[in-house]
Structures are given as structure tokens and as C-alpha cells.
Design a protein around this motif. Structure first.
Motif, mmCIF file in Angstrom:
data_model
loop_
_atom_site.group_PDB
_atom_site.id
_atom_site.type_symbol
_atom_site.label_atom_id
_atom_site.label_comp_id
_atom_site.label_asym_id
_atom_site.label_seq_id
_atom_site.Cartn_x
_atom_site.Cartn_y
_atom_site.Cartn_z
ATOM 1 N N THR A 219 16.409 14.616 37.186
ATOM 2 C CA THR A 219 15.606 15.594 37.923
ATOM 3 C C THR A 219 16.426 16.240 39.038
ATOM 4 O O THR A 219 16.297 17.436 39.304
ATOM 5 C CB THR A 219 14.328 14.945 38.482
ATOM 6 O OG1 THR A 219 13.482 15.958 39.021
ATOM 7 C CG2 THR A 219 14.610 13.922 39.560
ATOM 8 N N GLU A 220 17.323 15.467 39.665
ATOM 9 C CA GLU A 220 18.196 16.038 40.696
ATOM 10 C C GLU A 220 19.223 16.980 40.082
ATOM 11 O O GLU A 220 19.472 18.080 40.582
ATOM 12 C CB GLU A 220 18.897 14.919 41.457
ATOM 13 C CG GLU A 220 19.811 15.411 42.569
ATOM 14 C CD GLU A 220 20.495 14.288 43.328
ATOM 15 O OE1 GLU A 220 21.413 14.591 44.113
ATOM 16 O OE2 GLU A 220 20.123 13.106 43.130
ATOM 17 N N ALA A 223 17.735 20.289 38.944
ATOM 18 C CA ALA A 223 17.521 21.188 40.080
ATOM 19 C C ALA A 223 18.830 21.805 40.542
ATOM 20 O O ALA A 223 18.913 23.007 40.816
ATOM 21 C CB ALA A 223 16.859 20.423 41.226
ATOM 22 N N VAL A 227 17.702 25.401 39.452
ATOM 23 C CA VAL A 227 16.715 25.950 40.391
ATOM 24 C C VAL A 227 17.055 27.387 40.765
ATOM 25 O O VAL A 227 16.189 28.276 40.772
ATOM 26 C CB VAL A 227 16.599 25.070 41.654
ATOM 27 C CG1 VAL A 227 16.034 25.863 42.828
ATOM 28 C CG2 VAL A 227 15.690 23.885 41.378
ATOM 29 N N PHE A 246 17.425 26.892 46.093
ATOM 30 C CA PHE A 246 18.200 25.673 45.886
ATOM 31 C C PHE A 246 18.409 24.951 47.218
ATOM 32 O O PHE A 246 18.299 23.722 47.304
ATOM 33 C CB PHE A 246 19.545 26.014 45.240
ATOM 34 C CG PHE A 246 20.498 24.845 45.121
ATOM 35 C CD1 PHE A 246 20.136 23.705 44.429
ATOM 36 C CD2 PHE A 246 21.760 24.892 45.691
ATOM 37 C CE1 PHE A 246 21.009 22.634 44.307
ATOM 38 C CE2 PHE A 246 22.634 23.836 45.583
ATOM 39 C CZ PHE A 246 22.269 22.701 44.888
ATOM 40 N N PHE A 249 15.289 23.005 48.168
ATOM 41 C CA PHE A 249 15.237 21.740 47.426
ATOM 42 C C PHE A 249 16.146 20.690 48.071
ATOM 43 O O PHE A 249 15.744 19.552 48.320
ATOM 44 C CB PHE A 249 15.661 21.979 45.978
ATOM 45 C CG PHE A 249 15.810 20.722 45.164
ATOM 46 C CD1 PHE A 249 14.730 20.191 44.482
ATOM 47 C CD2 PHE A 249 17.035 20.066 45.086
ATOM 48 C CE1 PHE A 249 14.866 19.026 43.732
ATOM 49 C CE2 PHE A 249 17.178 18.901 44.346
ATOM 50 C CZ PHE A 249 16.089 18.377 43.661
ATOM 51 N N SER A 280 8.034 13.820 42.740
ATOM 52 C CA SER A 280 8.982 14.651 42.009
ATOM 53 C C SER A 280 8.322 15.320 40.810
ATOM 54 O O SER A 280 8.532 16.501 40.536
ATOM 55 C CB SER A 280 10.164 13.794 41.551
ATOM 56 O OG SER A 280 11.123 14.568 40.885
ATOM 57 N N LEU A 284 7.823 19.326 40.402
ATOM 58 C CA LEU A 284 8.420 20.000 39.255
ATOM 59 C C LEU A 284 7.404 20.912 38.568
ATOM 60 O O LEU A 284 7.692 22.072 38.256
ATOM 61 C CB LEU A 284 8.947 18.956 38.274
ATOM 62 C CG LEU A 284 9.453 19.443 36.913
ATOM 63 C CD1 LEU A 284 10.664 20.351 37.092
ATOM 64 C CD2 LEU A 284 9.810 18.258 36.028
ATOM 65 N N ALA A 300 9.388 23.095 45.190
ATOM 66 C CA ALA A 300 10.769 22.645 45.394
ATOM 67 C C ALA A 300 10.858 21.569 46.461
ATOM 68 O O ALA A 300 11.657 20.628 46.359
ATOM 69 C CB ALA A 300 11.653 23.839 45.753
ATOM 70 N N TRP A 303 9.459 18.370 44.923
ATOM 71 C CA TRP A 303 10.436 17.948 43.920
ATOM 72 C C TRP A 303 11.644 17.304 44.600
ATOM 73 O O TRP A 303 12.070 16.201 44.235
ATOM 74 C CB TRP A 303 10.834 19.175 43.110
ATOM 75 C CG TRP A 303 11.740 18.955 41.948
ATOM 76 C CD1 TRP A 303 12.238 17.758 41.495
ATOM 77 C CD2 TRP A 303 12.259 19.965 41.077
ATOM 78 N NE1 TRP A 303 13.050 17.977 40.399
ATOM 79 C CE2 TRP A 303 13.068 19.310 40.110
ATOM 80 C CE3 TRP A 303 12.119 21.348 41.013
ATOM 81 C CZ2 TRP A 303 13.744 20.010 39.116
ATOM 82 C CZ3 TRP A 303 12.780 22.036 40.012
ATOM 83 C CH2 TRP A 303 13.574 21.378 39.077
ATOM 84 N N GLY A 304 12.208 17.974 45.596
ATOM 85 C CA GLY A 304 13.377 17.448 46.292
ATOM 86 C C GLY A 304 13.093 16.163 47.041
ATOM 87 O O GLY A 304 13.882 15.210 46.990
#
Length: 396
Positions: A219-220, A223, A227, A246, A249, A280, A284, A300, A303-304
């Protein structure tokens, strides 16, 4: 300890200097999502081939020299990619990305083994802060990328400057790492154990920790690579806006990593892991379905923040038993970075069919799998004589 923060931070800056400006590279070379994904996959192949060897390289030449080798390779790679962009040569850029992937792989495994050693010596959870330094470096790199993009500075010039910085810092900083094989005066275990052998690859707990890290790393990595481009393509924004998304994030991830240590010590790895993975997944989905830039930015952030602690907690879990820590960290790092680097290019191929923003939903499957096996990362009690608990301010 300062040297460890510095090397993590530089690694993030170097990586983000490329990741934040992938749209510019695609535009210069005239590539679509699938073709860009192929280029990224070549870089991932370089990493995948180097990662299993990184622990053995560290065993033979030392942690500091492993980082030096990785930083030098990354610097040469950045110059190669810059030359490929100037000459508009996809093959030259591909060679540069292969070397970049190899260098980053050596660097990453080396810095995580060093971080695990320092955390064990301090006796409390600090690995998330080292990864916060990585995220902080990536945030700075993303902002620099956004600014240079807005000023129309060529990516080739940007990468040349990054190469000089990478070479200088990666060669100099490791001299301040913990000394190799230095034991305590009271007969305690060595401050670091050499990563050797492949036995850790047969340990079920180590492999399951690797699965936890796989979801967090994917997932990281997704992104990092997509992203910016998903924002540009999916919401019709400029390249600089994509780079800023970005940066949003990365900022959320960095903030959680700085405060994550006390949360882990208070609530335990499993609860924090599952809360983060849940955040996360929600973030997403929000990012992918958002009809506007502000709402996508909210996604974001979630998610981050959710992706922040999975990787560092996996490193800490792998290092619970000092005498096997280095070998296990090497295994878990290999699994995590394989997902981090190889997964996103595959999303590019899917993005050709459904759009890169929609393709990102596939990451949710891996995140769910990590959520389900998270209890394997539960803390293990280690006998007090197996760790050196010293004042962290005295660690170089």
C-alpha cells in the motif's frame, strides 16, 4: 542514532525524487501507464534480485559498507536515468532503473538491520521514528519535486543533483553506525548479530510477519509510484498538483511514524497494526472514489496514516530475539521490499485496462490479508541480558 536517522532520511529523499516526478518521466518518454509500469517493473527486478543477497553482503562486508555500496549504486543509477531522459532513450532509462532498484535494495536492508540493532540497544520502540525519517526525507523530496516541476526544471537536472547528494552522504554517514560485533563489558550479547545463512526462510512466524509487512509495503509502494499519476489522470490536475497530493500522503505517514512508538508501547503491536491497516483500507477507497481533489486529499491522509506503522512494526517483530534478529530482518525486508517495488508496476498494467485510480483498489486485498495475520507480530519477551539498554543520547 543520529547517523541512523540521517541514512533513513536520505534514502527517502532519493526515492521520492524519482517517485514524485514519474509523470514527468512518462511525458518525456511518451509512455502510457502500462509502459511506465514496465519501466518500474525493471527497477523492481533489480531490487528483487539484490534483496536476497543483501544479508549475505552485510555478513561479508559489514552493514556500513552495504549502505555505502547501495548509495553509490543509486547515485550512478540516477545519472544513468538522467542521461536517458536527455537522450529520450527508454533502454538507457531502463538500465538506470535496474541499477537504482539494486542499490536501493542493498541500502534498505542495511539500514533496517542497523535500525533494529539500535532499537534493541535502546530497549524501547523507536523503529517507527527511523521510518519517519525515511518518510520525512520522502516528503522533502516530494516538495522539491513539486517545486521543480512547477518551475519547469528538467528531471534530468534534478536527478543529477540527487546523485551528488546520495553519493556524499551515503559514503560518509555509516562511519557513525554501531560498531560491528562489539559486546558489552558485562558479558552480554554482541550489540549486533551478523546476518548469515538462509535458515530464517523456513521459519513460519518469520514468513507470516513477512506477510504482514507485504500488505503494508504494497500500500505504501502503490502510493509512492501512483498517487501523483492517479491524481493527474483521474482528476485532471496538473503534474505539480499530483506531486503535492503525494506530499500529503507522505506527510500523514511521517506524522504517525513520529508519534507511533509510544502508541505501540501502550496498546501493543497487534492493536495498532490492525487499526492502521483498517485506516489504510478506508483511505484507499476514499481516494479512489473521490470526485474532487480536496476529498481525495482526505483519503490520502487516512491512507498515509494507516500505512505508517506496518513496515517498522514488522521490522521490530522480526528482531524480537537478538541472536536471530539480523537474519530475520533480512528475510522480512526482502518480502516487504519485493511487494513495495514489484507490486506497483503490476498495477500499471491493470491501470491500462481500468484506469490507474481504479486499479489501486486491488491493493485492498493484500491489506486485508495483513490485517488477518497481524496477531503473529505480538511482542515476545526477551531475557534482559540479551539486550543492551543504554542512554540513547550516547549512541552515535
Amino acid at each position: 542514532m543520529i547517523a541512523t536517522y540521517a541514512i533513513f532520511g536520505l534514502n527517502g529523499l532519493v526515492f521520492a525524487s524519482w517517485a514524485a516526478r514519474i509523470p514527468a518521466a512518462s511525458s518525456t518518454l511518451g509512455l502510457g501507464s502500462g509502459q511506465t509500469g514496465t519501466l518500474l517493473l525493471i527497477g523492481a527486478v533489480g531490487s528483487v534480485l539484490s534483496l536476497p543477497l543483501a544479508g549475505l553482503v552485510a555478513a561479508r562486508f559489514g552493514i556500513g559498507n552495504t549502505v555505502r555500496l547501495g548509495g553509490t549504486a543509486a547515485a550512478v543509477a540516477a545519472l544513468t536515468v538522467a542521461f536517458g531522459l536527455v537522450t529520450v532513450s527508454v533502454p538507457v532509462v531502463a538500465v538506470g532503473l535496474f541499477l537504482f532498484g539494486s542499490g536501493i535494495a542493498l541500502w534498505d536492508v542495511g539500514q533496517n538491520i542497523e535500525g533494529a540493532d539500535v532499537e534493541r540497544r535502546v530497549g524501547r520502540t523507536i523503529m517507527p521514528r527511523f521510518h519517519a525519517a525515511f518518510s520525512g526525507g520522502a516528503f522533502v523530496g516530494a516538495l522539491i519535486g513539486a517545486g521543480l516541476s512547477a518551475l519547469d526544471v528538467p528531471l534530468s537536472t534534478h536527478l543529477a543533483a540527487v546523485a551528488v547528494l546520495s553519493l556524499a552522504v551515503s559514503l560518509w554517514t555509516p562511519r557513525y553506525f554501531l560498531p560491528e560485533n562489539a559486546g558489552g563489558e558485562d558479558g552480554t550479547a554482541p550489540r549486533r548479530t551478523r546476518p548469515g545463512g538462509l535458515g530464517a526462510w523456513g521459519e513460519p512466524r518469520t514468513l507470516l510477519i513477512g506477510l504482514v509487512v507485504l500488505g503494508a509495503a504494497l500500500t505504501e509502494g502503490a502510493a509512492n509510484d501512483w498517487v501523483a499519476k492517479a491524481t493527474v489522470d483521474g482528476l485532471g490536475t496538473t503534474e505539480s498538483t499530483g506531486a503535492i497530493m503525494f506530499a500529503v500522503f507522505v506527510a500523514a505517514m511521517t506524522a504517525l511514524r513520529f508519534v507511533g512508538g509510544p502508541l505501540i508501547d501502550r496498546f501493543g503491536r497487534v492493536r495498532v497494526l490492525q487499526a492502521g491497516l483498517g485506516s489504510s483500507l478506508v483511505g484507499l477507497v476514499v481516494f479512489v472514489l473521490a470526485p474532487s481533489v480536496p476529498l481525495a486529499a482526505v483519503g490520502a491522509v487516512l491512507w498515509g496514516a494507516g500505512a505508517a506503522l506496518g513496515f517498522p512494526m514488522g521490522m521490530s517483530a522480526a528482531a524480537d530475539e537478538p541472536e536471530r534478529a539480523a537474519a530475520r530482518v533480512s528475510v522480512v525486508s526482502t518480502i516487504g521490499y519485493t511487494a513495495f517495488l514489484a507490486g506497483p508496476p503490476l498495477l500499471g498494467f491493470l491501470g491500462d485496462a481500468v484506469g490507474i485510480r481504479t486499479a489501486l483498489l486491488a491493493v485492498g486485498v493484500a491489506v486485508l490479508a495483513s490485517f488477518l495475520v497481524a496477531p503473529v507480530a505480538r511482542e515476545r519477551t526477551v531475557h534482559a541480558t540479551e539486550t543492551l539498554r543504554t542512554d540513547p543520547d550516547r549512541i552515535p
